[in-house]
Design an enzyme around this catalytic site. Sequence first.
Site, PDB file in Angstrom:
ATOM      1  N   ARG A  91     -11.750   8.825   6.230  1.00  0.00           N
ATOM      2  CA  ARG A  91     -11.496   9.227   7.622  1.00  0.00           C
ATOM      3  C   ARG A  91     -11.460  10.743   7.715  1.00  0.00           C
ATOM      4  NH1 ARG A  91      -8.189   4.820   6.951  1.00  0.00           N
ATOM      5  NH2 ARG A  91      -6.459   6.205   6.511  1.00  0.00           N
TER       6      ARG A  91
ATOM      7  N   HIS B  94      -2.122   7.668  -3.045  1.00  0.00           N
ATOM      8  CA  HIS B  94      -3.284   6.777  -2.938  1.00  0.00           C
ATOM      9  C   HIS B  94      -3.743   6.654  -1.483  1.00  0.00           C
ATOM     10  CE1 HIS B  94      -5.980   3.380  -3.518  1.00  0.00           C
ATOM     11  NE2 HIS B  94      -5.298   2.691  -2.630  1.00  0.00           N
TER      12      HIS B  94
ATOM     13  N   GLU C 207      -1.390  -1.376 -10.409  1.00  0.00           N
ATOM     14  CA  GLU C 207      -0.234  -1.747  -9.598  1.00  0.00           C
ATOM     15  C   GLU C 207       0.847  -2.379 -10.475  1.00  0.00           C
ATOM     16  OE1 GLU C 207      -1.051  -3.730  -5.901  1.00  0.00           O
ATOM     17  OE2 GLU C 207      -3.074  -2.903  -5.740  1.00  0.00           O
TER      18      GLU C 207
ATOM     19  N   GLN D 251     -15.478  -4.876   0.315  1.00  0.00           N
ATOM     20  CA  GLN D 251     -14.277  -4.519   1.090  1.00  0.00           C
ATOM     21  C   GLN D 251     -14.624  -3.615   2.274  1.00  0.00           C
ATOM     22  OE1 GLN D 251     -11.369  -2.422  -1.297  1.00  0.00           O
ATOM     23  NE2 GLN D 251      -9.912  -2.183   0.373  1.00  0.00           N
TER      24      GLN D 251
ATOM     25  N   TYR E  65     -13.683  -5.359   6.014  1.00  0.00           N
ATOM     26  CA  TYR E  65     -12.242  -5.258   6.262  1.00  0.00           C
ATOM     27  C   TYR E  65     -11.838  -5.001   7.707  1.00  0.00           C
ATOM     28  CZ  TYR E  65     -11.625  -0.159   6.731  1.00  0.00           C
ATOM     29  OH  TYR E  65     -11.623   1.132   7.180  1.00  0.00           O
TER      30      TYR E  65
ATOM     31  N   THR F 261      -1.914   0.329  -5.129  1.00  0.00           N
ATOM     32  CA  THR F 261      -2.374   1.252  -6.163  1.00  0.00           C
ATOM     33  C   THR F 261      -1.387   2.403  -6.339  1.00  0.00           C
ATOM     34  OG1 THR F 261      -4.603   0.739  -5.458  1.00  0.00           O
ATOM     35  CG2 THR F 261      -4.336   2.653  -6.881  1.00  0.00           C
TER      36      THR F 261
ATOM     37  N   TYR G 123       0.889  -1.168   0.000  1.00  0.00           N
ATOM     38  CA  TYR G 123       0.000   0.000   0.000  1.00  0.00           C
ATOM     39  C   TYR G 123       0.923   1.213   0.000  1.00  0.00           C
ATOM     40  CZ  TYR G 123      -4.214   2.544   1.785  1.00  0.00           C
ATOM     41  OH  TYR G 123      -5.305   3.372   1.978  1.00  0.00           O
TER      42      TYR G 123
HETATM   43 MN    MN Z   1      -4.083  -3.415  -3.984  1.00  0.00          MN
END
Ligand code: MN
Length: 423
Positions: free
Chosen positions: A150, A141, A209, A248, A252, A357, A136
């Site tokens: 958030r 991103h 990616e 997701q 998650y 990403t 990540y």
């Molecule tokens: Mn990913």
Amino acid sequence: MLKANNPNLQSWIAVSKDSDFPIQNLPFGVFQTAYKQPSVATIIGDTVVDLAALAAGGIFDTIEMDTTVFSEQYINRFMALGKSTTRAVRDLLSTVLQKGNTTIAGNSQLMAKSLYSIKEVEMLLPVKVGDYTDFYSSREHATNVGAMFRDPNNALLPNWLHLPVGYHGRASSIIVSGTPVRRPKGQQKPKENGVPIFGPCQRLDFELEMAFIVGKSTTLGDSITTDKAEDYIFGVTLFNDWSARDIQKWEYVPLGPFLGKSFASTIAPWVVTLDALEPFRTAGYDQDPAVLPYLKYEGDCNYDIQLQVGIQPEGSNEKIVCESNFKHLYWTMNQQLAHHTINGCNVNVGDMCASGTISGPTQDSYGSMLEISWNGTKSVEMLDGTQRQFIADGDTVIMRGWGEAAGVRIGFGSCEGKILPAN
Ligand code: MN
């Protein structure tokens, strides 16, 4: 400069100017035809070169190696020979495919047995993926996602600038470009105060990616340092981490991505070696706060590789929705691998680590529809006039990547997948 990277080299095989595969690239993949078992190959222009056929013709006799690795469905055994051998193979291919060299070009029987048009072959998944990890690592991103879900003023979680955040993904559903992807079904909770529902994903997304492939194993308990990491990275491929955003979002907490990710990930059929990417090295980000000693590194460990995503609706033309770059990674591949193994976790040949990403700083460089549509609040118009916030049934998502230096373009081919309606 590695001799196979010399920009002056030309092949006796035709290469068009916009090809991803000049003689300086020589990536590795696996193909089959209706009449032939899978074998390891490279590609020049639009010509697939069968390395098993070349081995049978004695081309690799000057290299001390087990050439049965080319008569395989995956490049794993080839990678496991080690970089000195795989580099010798790339060098030899560079020599025998160069203009003026008659080793193959002067042997019409061998040419007939080893050269195929890309149009007449089926490219297969090149790597038997053991373990798959998704990082990540793009600050842009992570900041966009944090701002959306958030707090825009505290978009990054406290750990983000101190370690390359990642999770263990699913290897069994990694598929090769061209394989259709069935829209997943699953639990979602569309209304904040409502009850969960079950049904087809309504917010299907791509993630732009790159993934590196491990070519050398470690022993449990050992760690890889940042300065040794490149010995363990065989090469890189394009990677689409398909994501079901609604599934997701509901699932998650607290353990991270699960079924919203594991239904499919698509890779391009060619693995481009780190050696071929040498000309595109560029400086990484200045990392502030300073990272802990085990994550420090020296030299230029990012790569200037242009990345592009297009969406082609059924019966229409492709619309480019993202132009990004592999260099927009805050955490480099060598830091990712050092972090991955710092606890003693072993890695194996064929393991795959995706970058996360890769979004750039501008809106046209966002690497997912989640960001492009800003969580579904904006639309992108396709060339047929239809609007997209996420991916529709019948859409084909196409990713491309290439670097350019000294007039030579080194590319990754394309990484494509068409979305089929849910079952
Ligand atoms: Mn990913």
